[in-house]
Design a protein around this motif. Structure first.
Motif, short mmCIF file in Angstrom:
data_model
loop_
_atom_site.label_atom_id
_atom_site.label_comp_id
_atom_site.label_asym_id
_atom_site.label_seq_id
_atom_site.Cartn_x
_atom_site.Cartn_y
_atom_site.Cartn_z
N ALA A 132 -75.77 -42.50 0.86
CA ALA A 132 -74.88 -43.15 1.84
C ALA A 132 -75.04 -44.66 1.81
N LYS A 133 -76.27 -45.14 1.67
CA LYS A 133 -76.51 -46.58 1.59
C LYS A 133 -75.94 -47.16 0.30
N MET A 134 -76.12 -46.43 -0.81
CA MET A 134 -75.59 -46.90 -2.09
C MET A 134 -74.06 -46.96 -2.05
N GLU A 135 -73.46 -45.91 -1.50
CA GLU A 135 -71.99 -45.83 -1.49
C GLU A 135 -71.38 -46.89 -0.58
N CYS A 136 -72.09 -47.23 0.50
CA CYS A 136 -71.62 -48.29 1.40
C CYS A 136 -71.59 -49.64 0.69
N LEU A 137 -72.61 -49.90 -0.13
CA LEU A 137 -72.72 -51.18 -0.84
C LEU A 137 -71.89 -51.21 -2.12
N TYR A 138 -71.81 -50.08 -2.81
CA TYR A 138 -71.09 -49.99 -4.08
C TYR A 138 -70.21 -48.73 -4.11
N PRO A 139 -69.08 -48.75 -3.39
CA PRO A 139 -68.18 -47.59 -3.41
C PRO A 139 -67.52 -47.44 -4.78
N GLY A 140 -67.04 -46.24 -5.06
CA GLY A 140 -66.28 -46.04 -6.29
C GLY A 140 -67.01 -45.32 -7.39
N TYR A 141 -68.31 -45.20 -7.30
CA TYR A 141 -69.05 -44.46 -8.32
C TYR A 141 -69.05 -42.96 -7.99
N ASN A 142 -69.49 -42.17 -8.94
CA ASN A 142 -69.41 -40.71 -8.81
C ASN A 142 -70.63 -40.16 -8.07
N TYR A 143 -70.68 -40.40 -6.77
CA TYR A 143 -71.78 -39.94 -5.95
C TYR A 143 -71.64 -38.44 -5.65
N PRO A 144 -72.75 -37.76 -5.41
CA PRO A 144 -72.64 -36.35 -5.00
C PRO A 144 -71.98 -36.24 -3.64
N LYS A 145 -71.27 -35.15 -3.41
CA LYS A 145 -70.55 -34.96 -2.16
C LYS A 145 -71.15 -33.83 -1.32
N ILE A 146 -71.94 -32.99 -1.95
CA ILE A 146 -72.55 -31.87 -1.24
C ILE A 146 -74.07 -31.99 -1.34
N PHE A 147 -74.75 -31.87 -0.22
CA PHE A 147 -76.21 -31.99 -0.19
C PHE A 147 -76.78 -30.68 0.34
N ARG A 148 -77.51 -30.00 -0.51
CA ARG A 148 -77.97 -28.66 -0.21
C ARG A 148 -79.31 -28.67 0.53
N GLY A 149 -79.32 -28.09 1.74
CA GLY A 149 -80.56 -27.95 2.49
C GLY A 149 -81.20 -29.28 2.79
N GLN A 150 -82.47 -29.25 3.11
CA GLN A 150 -83.26 -30.48 3.23
C GLN A 150 -84.72 -30.14 3.01
N THR A 151 -85.27 -30.67 1.92
CA THR A 151 -86.67 -30.47 1.60
C THR A 151 -87.48 -31.62 2.19
N SER A 152 -88.34 -31.32 3.14
CA SER A 152 -89.14 -32.36 3.79
C SER A 152 -90.54 -32.38 3.23
N SER A 153 -91.17 -33.52 3.33
CA SER A 153 -92.57 -33.65 2.89
C SER A 153 -93.25 -34.64 3.81
N ALA A 154 -94.56 -34.67 3.74
CA ALA A 154 -95.33 -35.63 4.53
C ALA A 154 -94.97 -37.04 4.11
N SER A 155 -95.10 -37.99 5.01
CA SER A 155 -94.79 -39.39 4.71
C SER A 155 -96.05 -40.15 4.34
N LEU A 156 -95.84 -41.27 3.66
CA LEU A 156 -96.95 -42.10 3.20
C LEU A 156 -97.13 -43.31 4.11
N ASN A 157 -98.37 -43.61 4.45
CA ASN A 157 -98.69 -44.72 5.35
C ASN A 157 -99.29 -45.87 4.53
N SER A 158 -98.59 -47.00 4.50
CA SER A 158 -99.06 -48.17 3.75
C SER A 158 -99.76 -49.19 4.64
N GLY A 159 -100.23 -48.74 5.80
CA GLY A 159 -100.84 -49.65 6.76
C GLY A 159 -102.00 -50.47 6.21
N LYS A 160 -102.83 -49.86 5.38
CA LYS A 160 -103.99 -50.58 4.82
C LYS A 160 -103.54 -51.76 3.97
#
Length: 339
Positions: A271-299
């Motif tokens: 969505a961010k890419m398409e907002c900045l650069y519309p017209g390319y062949n972006y995917p239109k269907i997004f299947r499910g959502q695979t979640s994972s733990a996030s990374l902390n760069s605080g150090k």
């Protein structure tokens, strides 16, 4: 004038590290497979100050003597060189490596051992080893609501049983680096970047650039208009190179550091890419959502690191792809790589 050697100097991360070191006034030694290969290394010779301060050395991570020659006279070494399969950001890591011991594990693990032994012989003052977020995140114990810090490690048994050879190689190599430092009283710092994106200096495509291209080109996708809605962590290549040099130069840096800026689902990133650069062949269907733990760069942030806005990364990256011709139909996907 201080000398620093960068292993794997012609690659994606190595090239940016070389560029930044040259801009800061260092004399840079760079190890490459073949200094005369203009396709892979010609871009290094065109960098500003390269003619007077860049010296390329023919070296192999499994050839200890070649590393000793490259490290001679250096006060620091940035160890980047390690095999990265083209499909490393896909959902089936390790699946397409015919001989993982020879192609992935030995170059990463034995290569790191050789680098550290050669650093010890050359009396190198400080070593920065570029590991990976893959050495942090691949662990069945981690749940999607967790935030992972430097105390978190990929489970070696799990990585081996699931044939995630990349994660296994990076984890074992990083562990070896930190243990070697303790045994030999050597100053070694490791950095674990997440999925590295951003403009390329090299002419040959790398794995994570292929991932971003798959968001824009149907031939990079296994299912045409659809993609899995995977939640992934990202960081700009320029911010990674700045983090590497920060860790090298900062006297207080120690142990390992996670380096990641943003975590987005495929749908959010597209969505961010398409907002900045519309017209390319972006995917239109997004299947499910695979979640994972996030990374902390605080150090790393506490040490003074900063990262640029994601929009800046996207704009600069797509401009780079356009200039390189990577967005033309039929380029540059190998037939065996889809996401």
């Amino acid at each position: 004038m201080k000398r620093v050697c960068v292993t794997g100097a012609g690659g994606y991360i190595g090239s940016w590290a070389v560029k930044l070191l040259l801009s800061k006034g260092y004399v840079v030694h760079g190890t490459v497979r073949d200094p005369c290969d203009e396709t892979k290394n010609g871009h290094l010779k065109k960098l500003e100050h390269a003619e007077e301060r860049l010296h390329l050395f023919k070296a192999d991570m499994l050839d200890y003597e070649s590393l000793c020659a490259a490290f001679a006279g250096c006060s620091g070494v940035i160890h980047v060189a390690s095999p990265v399969p083209l499909h490393v950001a896909s959902t089936v890591p390790g699946l397409r490596i015919p001989n993982p011991q020879v192609e992935q594990l030995d170059p990463a693990i034995l290569g790191t051992q050789n680098v550290l032994k050669a650093c010890s012989k050359a009396k190198v003052e400080k070593v920065v080893v570029v590991s990976s977020g893959a050495a942090v995140m691949v662990n069945p114990k981690w749940t999607s609501d967790m935030e992972l810090d430097e105390s978190c490690w990929t489970d070696i048994v799990h990585a081996n049983s699931t044939q995630n050879w990349y994660a296994l190689s990076k984890t074992k190599a990083e562990m070896e680096a930190l243990n070697f430092a303790k045994r030999h009283d050597m100053k070694v710092v490791t950095i674990c970047p997440s999925i590295v994106i951003g403009p390329m200096l090299q002419s040959t495509i790398n794995a994570t650039s292929l991932l971003l291209l798959s968001y824009m080109k149907e031939e990079g996708r296994a299912r045409g208009d659809s993609m899995e809605n995977i939640k992934r962590p990202y960081v700009d290549i320029r911010d990674v190179s700045e983090a590497i040099i920060l860790l090298y130069e900062n006297l207080e840096s120690n142990g390992r550091y996670i380096c990641s800026a943003y975590t987005l689902t495929t749908k959010e990133f597209v969505a961010k890419m398409e907002c900045l650069y519309p017209g390319y062949n972006y995917p239109k269907i997004f299947r499910g959502q695979t979640s994972s733990a996030s990374l902390n760069s605080g150090k790393l942030l506490k040490l003074g690191w900063n990262y640029r806005p994601l929009e800046e990364t996207i704009v600069d990256t797509i401009k780079n792809y356009e200039e390189a011709g990577f967005l033309e139909k039929g380029k540059p996907f190998p037939s065996t790589v889809t996401f």
